[in-house]
Every structure is written in C-alpha cells, then in structure tokens.
Design a protein around this motif. Structure first.
Motif: not given
Length: 281
Positions: A127, A130-131, A134, A261-262, A264-265, A268-269
């Motif tokens: 998690n 993945s951040k 971003f 969820k990861i 998809s994020e 999307k971004n």
C-alpha cells in the motif's frame, strides 16, 4: 556532452546500464559489475563535493545542477550518466540544459509492477509502495526524494510527471520499455546500438552481441548478485539485512500480487501515460 540513462526507480535502469557497459566498455561483451563504474550516477556526492557543503540543503543542490554538469563536460567528451532525477525546473533552476545534454535513453516500466519492486527495495508495504508512485513533486515533501549512500537528494515526483519530464519535447530520445527488454532483449539491443551510433564511435559484432545478452540476462545478473559480486545492494530497514536488488524481475506479476483497489488507483491516475505506452488498451 551527456547521454542520460534516465528512469523512475526500479524500472530496469541498472539492468540496461549493465547492457550498455558491456557494449561500450568491454572488448568481448562479457559483463562484470566493475563495468558499471563507467556509467556514474548523477547527482552524487563525489561530483558535488567541492560545490556544496550541506547535502541536505536542496536549495543549494539545485543551484549547482548545471554547474556540476558544466564541470563534467569540460573535456568535451561524450559520456553516459545514470539518473533517477526528474528533468524538472525548480524555482528557475533547470536540472539540465541543451548545452550539457546530447541525448536521453529513458527506460520505463508498467507502474503496476513497480509496486512490488519498490516495496522490496525501500522496505515498504504494498500500500505504501503504491503511494510512493503518487508522491508530490513539491519541494520539502520527503516522499518526493530518493536518498542513496553515495547520492544526494533526488527529486522524483509522481511516476507520470517523471515520465513526461524526460519525454516531452525531446527529439534526441530513445524509450525502452522494461517489458520489451524481458520479452525481446536482442531486438532492444539492436535498437540501442542503432541509437548510440548517432553519438558514439561504436563497433560491435554478432559474437559480442550474443555474449552481451548471455552475461546480462536477468538470471545471470541475479546469480552474480548471489555470489556477492554486486555492490549496490540496499539494506532492509527492519531486518538490517541486504535486500536482493535483482529480485523477481520477469516473475513480478502484478495480477497475482496487487489488490484491485491499488490497481484501480494506478490505472485511473496514470491512464493517459499507460495507454500511450500500451499498458492499457
């Protein structure tokens, strides 16, 4: 002038650097990790040691990006430099300029597979890894920087910002996808040779190319690291033990590792860039 070997971290830069080192700095194409020293990291403390006093002062560092490159280019020789730095302009300070830059080789990797590699390399949960992709490129956000033992603060920015910074309006550019390097290393080597011949007096042969591909295969680099021949490993912050640099490689399948969820994020971004690169249909 400088030919940049640029990438976001864990995208295959060291692997490609190994291939280039064997191509340019060996007579027979046989790779060894000592050859990596021929392609230095930028920025690093050795290059900046006489220019700045405080390596934690980013304001001082950015003012000397170009100064350091001017020094490197004093002998008017073409050289390759590895970097994970984004090609950004920060408060009117440019990371590089046309006077110092001859060309760019940018290696890019599907950001979904980056998550596991970043997790392993920086001792992060999936998690948090993945951040990492971003993280804002705003100065002062520690998550925007990578700091190495032999390096200094390196501004990464978001994965897509990093990619755009090096590829936007860049005419002297070769993009190599990590996935193509895995699937068709011979094709990528030929592409690389053709590109480098524009800027360097480069001689090779079918026999040498075959040896380059054999000795720089991911499995061979992995085995060499297991024998203790690789000196750029990092330390697991939790266990204080060495982290395998050449970790999963082609076996890193994001479909089997990441939760929806990861995925998809990320999709999307980074939709525009991933579609442009063929990672999304």
């Amino acid at each position: 002038m400088i030919i940049w070997l640029a990438s976001y971290p864990k995208s295959g830069n060291t692997w490609l650097r190994s291939i280039i080192s064997a191509l340019l700095y060996s007579a027979d194409g046989v790779f060894n990790f000592e050859l990596l020293k021929k392609v230095q990291q930028f920025p690093n403390k050795k290059i900046f040691k006489d220019l700045i006093e405080d390596f934690s002062n980013f304001s001082e560092i950015k003012k000397n990006w170009i100064v350091a490159q001017d020094r490197i280019n004093l002998n008017n020789e073409t050289k390759l430099l590895k970097t994970h730095h984004g090609k950004y302009t920060v408060e009117k300070s440019n990371f590089t300029d046309n006077k110092n830059t001859l060309a760019t080789i940018y290696i890019v990797r599907d950001p979904r597979t980056l998550v596991k590699s970043i997790s392993n390399h920086f001792t992060l949960s999936l998690n948090d890894a993945s951040k990492f992709l971003f993280a804002s490129s705003v100065i002062g956000n520690s998550k925007s920087f990578e700091e190495r033992k032999d390096g200094i603060l390196t501004l990464l920015g978001k994965w897509n910002d990093h990619y755009r910074s090096w590829t936007r309006n860049n005419n002297n550019l070769l993009i190599i996808k990590y996935e193509d390097l895995v699937a068709n290393p011979e094709t990528e080597l030929i592409k690389l040779i053709k590109f480098l011949k524009k800027y360097l007096n480069l001689n090779t042969s079918e026999k040498k190319n075959k040896m380059i591909l054999e000795t720089t295969s991911f499995s061979n680099l992995q085995n060499m690291e297991k024998l203790g021949l690789f000196k750029e490993s990092v330390i697991n912050k939790k266990t204080d033990s060495k982290v395998n640099f050449f970790h999963l490689g082609p076996k890193n399948k994001w479909q089997d590792i990441l939760d929806k969820k990861i995925v998809s994020e990320i999709e999307k971004n980074f939709y525009s860039e991933m579609k442009e690169l063929g990672y999304l249909k």
